[in-house]
Scaffold this motif. Sequence first.
Motif, PDB file in Angstrom:
ATOM      1  N   ILE A 149       0.835  -1.207   0.000  1.00  0.00           N
ATOM      2  CA  ILE A 149       0.000   0.000   0.000  1.00  0.00           C
ATOM      3  C   ILE A 149       0.872   1.260   0.000  1.00  0.00           C
ATOM      4  O   ILE A 149       2.089   1.187   0.180  1.00  0.00           O
ATOM      5  N   ARG A 150       0.200   2.410  -0.180  1.00  0.00           N
ATOM      6  CA  ARG A 150       0.928   3.679  -0.126  1.00  0.00           C
ATOM      7  C   ARG A 150       1.313   3.977   1.325  1.00  0.00           C
ATOM      8  O   ARG A 150       0.538   3.684   2.255  1.00  0.00           O
ATOM      9  N   ASP A 151       2.474   4.604   1.512  1.00  0.00           N
ATOM     10  CA  ASP A 151       2.945   4.897   2.873  1.00  0.00           C
ATOM     11  C   ASP A 151       1.903   5.705   3.664  1.00  0.00           C
ATOM     12  O   ASP A 151       1.725   5.494   4.851  1.00  0.00           O
ATOM     13  N   GLN A 152       1.207   6.596   2.959  1.00  0.00           N
ATOM     14  CA  GLN A 152       0.253   7.463   3.664  1.00  0.00           C
ATOM     15  C   GLN A 152      -0.941   6.689   4.231  1.00  0.00           C
ATOM     16  O   GLN A 152      -1.666   7.204   5.080  1.00  0.00           O
ATOM     17  N   ASP A 153      -1.159   5.470   3.751  1.00  0.00           N
ATOM     18  CA  ASP A 153      -2.308   4.684   4.221  1.00  0.00           C
ATOM     19  C   ASP A 153      -1.962   3.712   5.359  1.00  0.00           C
ATOM     20  O   ASP A 153      -2.848   3.037   5.896  1.00  0.00           O
ATOM     21  N   VAL A 154      -0.666   3.636   5.692  1.00  0.00           N
ATOM     22  CA  VAL A 154      -0.222   2.572   6.599  1.00  0.00           C
ATOM     23  C   VAL A 154      -0.937   2.613   7.954  1.00  0.00           C
ATOM     24  O   VAL A 154      -1.479   1.600   8.409  1.00  0.00           O
ATOM     25  N   ASN A 155      -0.959   3.761   8.601  1.00  0.00           N
ATOM     26  CA  ASN A 155      -1.556   3.812   9.949  1.00  0.00           C
ATOM     27  C   ASN A 155      -3.006   3.383   9.945  1.00  0.00           C
ATOM     28  O   ASN A 155      -3.430   2.560  10.756  1.00  0.00           O
ATOM     29  N   GLN A 156      -3.761   3.911   8.983  1.00  0.00           N
ATOM     30  CA  GLN A 156      -5.183   3.584   8.908  1.00  0.00           C
ATOM     31  C   GLN A 156      -5.408   2.099   8.639  1.00  0.00           C
ATOM     32  O   GLN A 156      -6.269   1.474   9.259  1.00  0.00           O
ATOM     33  N   VAL A 157      -4.620   1.553   7.718  1.00  0.00           N
ATOM     34  CA  VAL A 157      -4.810   0.145   7.344  1.00  0.00           C
ATOM     35  C   VAL A 157      -4.412  -0.782   8.503  1.00  0.00           C
ATOM     36  O   VAL A 157      -5.112  -1.745   8.803  1.00  0.00           O
ATOM     37  N   VAL A 158      -3.304  -0.464   9.158  1.00  0.00           N
ATOM     38  CA  VAL A 158      -2.887  -1.286  10.306  1.00  0.00           C
ATOM     39  C   VAL A 158      -3.984  -1.243  11.378  1.00  0.00           C
ATOM     40  O   VAL A 158      -4.348  -2.272  11.951  1.00  0.00           O
ATOM     41  N   ASN A 159      -4.539  -0.066  11.624  1.00  0.00           N
ATOM     42  CA  ASN A 159      -5.582   0.042  12.646  1.00  0.00           C
ATOM     43  C   ASN A 159      -6.828  -0.739  12.268  1.00  0.00           C
ATOM     44  O   ASN A 159      -7.432  -1.404  13.107  1.00  0.00           O
ATOM     45  N   LEU A 160      -7.209  -0.675  10.996  1.00  0.00           N
ATOM     46  CA  LEU A 160      -8.439  -1.389  10.633  1.00  0.00           C
ATOM     47  C   LEU A 160      -8.240  -2.898  10.647  1.00  0.00           C
ATOM     48  O   LEU A 160      -9.158  -3.638  11.045  1.00  0.00           O
TER      49      LEU A 160
END
Length: 112
Positions: A65-76
Amino acid sequence: MTKIECILRPGKLEEVKDALGKFGINGMTVTQVIGCGLQKGRTEVYRGAEYSINLLPKVKVEIVIRDQDVNQVVNLIAQAARTGEIGDGKIFVYPVADAIRIRTGEKGESAI
Ligand SMILES: Nc1ncnc2c1ncn2[C@@H]1O[C@H](COP(=O)(O)OP(=O)(O)OP(=O)(O)O)[C@@H](O)[C@H]1O
Ligand SMILES: [Mg+2]
């Protein structure tokens, strides 16, 4: 780009897949695996020496994924996969040097 590799309870795959789909993840790789963590695959820890390792069925989900999406994706993923019991699994995060869509030759974020 970042690769998220998560090891999940097989029974949580659908929930995680749905959450990733809603987020707009395009590609993923899912593998049936066996493994163990802190408890060495035992659901109960007995007193005394226990050296053998028991490997339990899990599923591995890999997404780039794009680096900018990492936090959100890990949390979900963590939210969808959690029961609160031992064996809920783990999420590993890796940097990705490049990606290439073989059909078109696109590279980098355009290829994921
Ligand atoms: N350090 C590790 N390296 C590689 N894979 C791991 C590691 N820890 C866990 N796994 C994988 O994750 C799966 C689930 O691990 P698990 O959730 O039991 O971790 P844990 O550290 O024991 O945490 P918990 O105490 O919540 O059970 C394992 O079956 C294994 O496939
Ligand atoms: Mg464990």
